[in-house]
Scaffold this motif. Structure first.
Motif, PDB file in Angstrom:
ATOM      1  N   GLU A   6      43.965  17.773  29.443  1.00  0.00           N
ATOM      2  CA  GLU A   6      44.377  19.112  29.871  1.00  0.00           C
ATOM      3  C   GLU A   6      43.766  19.477  31.225  1.00  0.00           C
ATOM      4  N   ALA A   7      42.483  19.143  31.413  1.00  0.00           N
ATOM      5  CA  ALA A   7      41.803  19.491  32.661  1.00  0.00           C
ATOM      6  C   ALA A   7      42.467  18.812  33.859  1.00  0.00           C
ATOM      7  N   LEU A   8      42.788  17.531  33.716  1.00  0.00           N
ATOM      8  CA  LEU A   8      43.444  16.806  34.809  1.00  0.00           C
ATOM      9  C   LEU A   8      44.851  17.339  35.059  1.00  0.00           C
ATOM     10  N   GLN A   9      45.531  17.720  33.987  1.00  0.00           N
ATOM     11  CA  GLN A   9      46.884  18.252  34.156  1.00  0.00           C
ATOM     12  C   GLN A   9      46.851  19.585  34.898  1.00  0.00           C
ATOM     13  N   GLN A  68      44.686  24.956  27.191  1.00  0.00           N
ATOM     14  CA  GLN A  68      44.032  25.527  28.361  1.00  0.00           C
ATOM     15  C   GLN A  68      45.012  26.435  29.095  1.00  0.00           C
ATOM     16  N   GLU A  69      44.475  27.469  29.716  1.00  0.00           N
ATOM     17  CA  GLU A  69      45.307  28.451  30.413  1.00  0.00           C
ATOM     18  C   GLU A  69      46.186  27.767  31.454  1.00  0.00           C
ATOM     19  N   GLY A  70      47.452  28.143  31.460  1.00  0.00           N
ATOM     20  CA  GLY A  70      48.389  27.584  32.424  1.00  0.00           C
ATOM     21  C   GLY A  70      49.247  26.465  31.883  1.00  0.00           C
ATOM     22  N   LEU A  71      48.984  26.046  30.627  1.00  0.00           N
ATOM     23  CA  LEU A  71      49.760  24.966  30.023  1.00  0.00           C
ATOM     24  C   LEU A  71      50.666  25.503  28.923  1.00  0.00           C
ATOM     25  N   GLN A  72      51.768  24.803  28.677  1.00  0.00           N
ATOM     26  CA  GLN A  72      52.692  25.172  27.606  1.00  0.00           C
ATOM     27  C   GLN A  72      53.257  23.916  26.954  1.00  0.00           C
ATOM     28  N   ILE A  73      53.595  24.026  25.684  1.00  0.00           N
ATOM     29  CA  ILE A  73      54.305  22.949  24.994  1.00  0.00           C
ATOM     30  C   ILE A  73      55.780  23.071  25.359  1.00  0.00           C
ATOM     31  N   VAL A  74      56.353  22.002  25.898  1.00  0.00           N
ATOM     32  CA  VAL A  74      57.773  22.043  26.258  1.00  0.00           C
ATOM     33  C   VAL A  74      58.637  21.289  25.255  1.00  0.00           C
ATOM     34  N   ALA A  75      58.013  20.502  24.379  1.00  0.00           N
ATOM     35  CA  ALA A  75      58.788  19.822  23.338  1.00  0.00           C
ATOM     36  C   ALA A  75      57.874  19.365  22.215  1.00  0.00           C
ATOM     37  N   ILE A  76      58.380  19.480  21.007  1.00  0.00           N
ATOM     38  CA  ILE A  76      57.817  18.813  19.833  1.00  0.00           C
ATOM     39  C   ILE A  76      58.922  17.889  19.331  1.00  0.00           C
ATOM     40  N   THR A  77      58.669  16.600  19.301  1.00  0.00           N
ATOM     41  CA  THR A  77      59.724  15.657  18.935  1.00  0.00           C
ATOM     42  C   THR A  77      60.002  15.681  17.435  1.00  0.00           C
ATOM     43  N   LYS A  78      61.137  15.107  17.066  1.00  0.00           N
ATOM     44  CA  LYS A  78      61.468  15.015  15.640  1.00  0.00           C
ATOM     45  C   LYS A  78      60.486  14.108  14.922  1.00  0.00           C
ATOM     46  N   GLY A  79      59.921  13.134  15.644  1.00  0.00           N
ATOM     47  CA  GLY A  79      58.876  12.287  15.099  1.00  0.00           C
ATOM     48  C   GLY A  79      59.333  11.382  13.973  1.00  0.00           C
ATOM     49  N   VAL A  80      58.349  10.931  13.214  1.00  0.00           N
ATOM     50  CA  VAL A  80      58.610  10.072  12.059  1.00  0.00           C
ATOM     51  C   VAL A  80      57.964  10.721  10.843  1.00  0.00           C
ATOM     52  N   THR A  81      57.835   9.990   9.770  1.00  0.00           N
ATOM     53  CA  THR A  81      57.320  10.553   8.529  1.00  0.00           C
ATOM     54  C   THR A  81      55.954  11.226   8.707  1.00  0.00           C
ATOM     55  N   SER A  82      55.731  12.289   7.962  1.00  0.00           N
ATOM     56  CA  SER A  82      54.441  12.991   7.986  1.00  0.00           C
ATOM     57  C   SER A  82      53.499  12.503   6.888  1.00  0.00           C
ATOM     58  N   ALA A  83      53.896  11.499   6.147  1.00  0.00           N
ATOM     59  CA  ALA A  83      53.148  11.067   4.962  1.00  0.00           C
ATOM     60  C   ALA A  83      51.774  10.495   5.298  1.00  0.00           C
ATOM     61  N   ASP A  84      50.820  10.746   4.405  1.00  0.00           N
ATOM     62  CA  ASP A  84      49.558  10.014   4.383  1.00  0.00           C
ATOM     63  C   ASP A  84      49.704   8.881   3.375  1.00  0.00           C
ATOM     64  N   VAL A  85      49.060   7.757   3.664  1.00  0.00           N
ATOM     65  CA  VAL A  85      49.142   6.614   2.755  1.00  0.00           C
ATOM     66  C   VAL A  85      47.750   6.058   2.479  1.00  0.00           C
ATOM     67  N   LEU A 111      55.286  14.286  17.974  1.00  0.00           N
ATOM     68  CA  LEU A 111      54.631  14.178  19.272  1.00  0.00           C
ATOM     69  C   LEU A 111      54.877  15.446  20.076  1.00  0.00           C
ATOM     70  N   ALA A 112      53.902  15.807  20.905  1.00  0.00           N
ATOM     71  CA  ALA A 112      54.005  17.019  21.718  1.00  0.00           C
ATOM     72  C   ALA A 112      54.027  16.658  23.193  1.00  0.00           C
ATOM     73  N   VAL A 113      54.910  17.319  23.926  1.00  0.00           N
ATOM     74  CA  VAL A 113      54.980  17.175  25.385  1.00  0.00           C
ATOM     75  C   VAL A 113      54.512  18.492  25.989  1.00  0.00           C
ATOM     76  N   VAL A 114      53.522  18.410  26.877  1.00  0.00           N
ATOM     77  CA  VAL A 114      52.913  19.601  27.479  1.00  0.00           C
ATOM     78  C   VAL A 114      53.145  19.576  28.985  1.00  0.00           C
ATOM     79  N   ALA A 115      53.449  20.739  29.555  1.00  0.00           N
ATOM     80  CA  ALA A 115      53.636  20.872  31.004  1.00  0.00           C
ATOM     81  C   ALA A 115      52.974  22.163  31.470  1.00  0.00           C
ATOM     82  N   LEU A 116      52.893  22.339  32.775  1.00  0.00           N
ATOM     83  CA  LEU A 116      52.406  23.600  33.319  1.00  0.00           C
ATOM     84  C   LEU A 116      53.392  24.716  32.991  1.00  0.00           C
ATOM     85  N   GLU A 117      52.887  25.906  32.747  1.00  0.00           N
ATOM     86  CA  GLU A 117      53.761  27.044  32.463  1.00  0.00           C
ATOM     87  C   GLU A 117      54.706  27.326  33.624  1.00  0.00           C
TER      88      GLU A 117
END
Length: 225
Positions: free
Chosen positions: A69-72, A92-109, A200-206
């Motif tokens: 986050e600091a480098l971004q 961190q201030e100035g950042l936003q989530i621009v996408a949460i992907t559909k991903g794969v299973t959430s299961a614990d094994v 998965l989360a994709v983060v960008a500057l606001e």
């Protein structure tokens, strides 16, 4: 648009799993936006260096994201890619989530050594785990087990298993699938898992409306018509 405009600078942790996650986001993104490339900076975070601190009290903190986050925020790259469950409660201030992907299973094994299974566990098995939630679910089916607090990459955790330091280990099925570790037998643990596990989360500057627009194509938070 020239070729340089179609290069997106990316920041992410440098683990093998993180690299697979970046590849996954790129594959999804490329389906909607062919011709773009990712140029990735791999970053070691506090969570990668500190293998002694237990994760049990660190959920929703920036333990695995602070350095990224600091480098971004300094403009080193336009997007960062994370396991969605590893994001802190507040970016961190100035950042936003621009996408949460559909991903794969959430299961614990519950994962075993090759050739072993739930039925071959000893009467009082040692089970590697990294969260109270996982502890409770294991103890509900193995009341005689001894919980062993574990840290490190997926490979390091599996080494503990292979080296007989534990009899089984609890981990996210998503990690095993992304790393194609199909050789390890496992059983799904029923019950609640960590919020956003497997996604998965994709983060960008606001202020970066272009990234918001581009990555909305893979944002599973909203139903696309």
């Amino acid at each position: 648009m020239n070729l340089l405009d179609k290069v997106i600078k990316v920041g992410a942790r440098g683990s093998l799993l993180s690299r697979k996650q970046v590849e996954e986001v790129f594959a999804e993104f490329s389906f909607f936006h062919p011709g773009y490339t990712f140029e990735t900076t791999w970053i070691e975070t506090t969570g990668d260096r500190d293998l002694k601190t237990s994760l049990r009290s660190l959920e929703k903190t920036d333990f695995f994201t602070k350095e990224v986050e600091a480098l971004q925020c300094k403009g080193e790259f336009r997007i960062s890619i994370h396991s969605a469950k590893d994001l802190p409660e507040k970016l961190q201030e100035g950042l936003q989530i621009v996408a949460i992907t559909k991903g794969v299973t959430s299961a614990d094994v519950l994962v075993f050594r090759e050739g072993e299974s739930f039925e071959t566990l000893p009467f009082c098995p040692k089970i590697g785990s990294s969260s109270p939630r996982r502890d409770e679910r294991v103890q509900s089916i193995l009341p005689n087990c001894e919980i062993v607090d574990i840290r490190g990459t997926i490979q390091k955790r599996l080494e503990l298993l292979v080296q007989n330091q534990v009899d089984a280990v609890v981990m996210a099925e998503a990690a095993l699938l992304r790393l194609q570790l199909h050789q390890f037998p496992r059983v799904v643990l029923e019950g609640e898992t960590a919020l956003l596990q497997g996604k998965l989360a994709v983060v960008a500057l606001e202020s970066d409306q272009e990234m918001l627009m581009l990555f909305s194509s893979i944002d599973a938070r909203f139903v696309k018509v």
